[in-house]
Design a protein around this motif. Structure first.
Motif, PDB file in Angstrom:
ATOM      1  N   ASP A  23      50.273 -33.159  -2.188  1.00 26.22           N
ATOM      2  CA  ASP A  23      51.569 -32.616  -2.053  1.00 26.22           C
ATOM      3  C   ASP A  23      51.361 -31.306  -1.559  1.00 26.22           C
ATOM      4  N   LEU A  28      50.859 -35.623   1.484  1.00 24.52           N
ATOM      5  CA  LEU A  28      51.546 -36.860   0.929  1.00 24.52           C
ATOM      6  C   LEU A  28      52.620 -35.963   0.121  1.00 24.52           C
ATOM      7  N   THR A  31      58.855 -38.325  -2.504  1.00 27.63           N
ATOM      8  CA  THR A  31      59.969 -38.715  -1.761  1.00 27.63           C
ATOM      9  C   THR A  31      61.151 -37.920  -2.329  1.00 27.63           C
ATOM     10  N   TYR A  41      57.768 -41.201  -6.047  1.00 28.82           N
ATOM     11  CA  TYR A  41      57.343 -41.706  -4.839  1.00 28.82           C
ATOM     12  C   TYR A  41      57.932 -43.064  -4.860  1.00 28.82           C
ATOM     13  N   ALA A  45      56.357 -43.956   0.480  1.00 31.84           N
ATOM     14  CA  ALA A  45      55.211 -42.838   0.292  1.00 31.84           C
ATOM     15  C   ALA A  45      53.875 -43.597  -0.015  1.00 31.84           C
ATOM     16  N   ARG A  48      52.140 -44.704   2.919  1.00 26.85           N
ATOM     17  CA  ARG A  48      51.496 -43.498   3.353  1.00 26.85           C
ATOM     18  C   ARG A  48      50.085 -43.410   2.529  1.00 26.85           C
TER      19      ARG A  48
END
Length: 243
Positions: A23, A28, A31, A41, A45, A48
């Protein structure tokens, strides 16, 4: 369906700390973040994250993975096909290494086979993947800096190796099997393992022969430690491996 960071960690095996790091570097992002500060998430996500983990298994640096996934032309179906190809190449490479290791175990090394350590095909295909998804100015700047760092690092390693040969050259007044010389050979073996590949006694023995028979190695080693150093190191390695 939305999942908390702890839930994502539980189902994927990725630590909460790693997810926080992803993050922080923008690899990543959750959300959404709740008012209480909880990261949430969704399935996009998680998808990914699956791509991230596959690329990590293929030893792509995080910066390169971010460039690939953030590319406006990124196609997940094409990416998975590329990942499968790379995994197949790695599977083949590992199979060849296992076969080579078994030959050593069963027969011993009679000829040096360094081609099994060659990962050029894998690296070439990885470069093609990066070139397809990472054709951006920012990425090119990153690669130039990365290449410069690697060249500097490998240059330092090569210099350290030559310094070790120089130190061995200073011990030519001793016998090759003397304790002081043998300790230096042990350090040399560890250095090769740490920086190049696992240097077993069989491989070290082959290197000792090559240091003397290959004119390029002989010339460089003698330049570092003085005339006769290559022959001295070869004899010292032979003594070391025989014990």
């Amino acid at each position: 369906m939305m999942r908390t960071v702890k839930e994502v960690s539980k189902i994927t095996g990725v630590s909460v700390r790693t997810l926080h790091h992803y993050d922080a570097i923008g690899l990543l992002k959750p959300t959404k973040v709740t008012e209480a500060g909880y990261r949430m998430y969704d399935d996009t996500a998680i998808s990914r994250l699956q791509n991230i983990l596959l690329f990590r298994e293929l030893q792509f640096p995080l910066k390169e993975i971010k460039v690939i996934l953030d590319s406006p032309d990124f196609d997940s179906s094409e990416a998975i096909a590329q990942q499968i190809k790379l995994l197949e190449l790695q599977y083949q490479h590992i199979g060849e290494l296992i076969t080579f290791a078994r030959e050593i175990q069963n027969k011993g090394v009679t000829t040096m086979k360094f081609d099994v350590f060659d990962k050029n095909e894998i690296e070439k295909y990885k470069a093609e993947v990066i070139e397809k998804w990472g054709n951006t100015k920012a990425y090119q700047e990153y690669r130039q800096k990365e290449i410069a760092r690697n060249e500097d690092r490998y240059g330092k390693i090569a210099n350290e190796l030559m310094t070790m040969f120089s130190e061995l050259g200073e011990l030519k007044h001793l016998t090759p099997d003397s304790d002081e010389v043998q300790k230096k050979i042990s350090v040399l073996q560890k250095f090769i393992t740490d920086h190049y590949y696992v240097c077993t006694n069989e491989i070290l023995s082959g290197l000792g022969n090559m240091y003397l028979s290959d004119e390029r190695f002989k010339k460089n080693i003698d330049r570092a430690g003085g005339d006769g150093t290559a022959a001295f190191v070869s004899q010292a390695i032979s003594s070391y491996c025989s014990h």
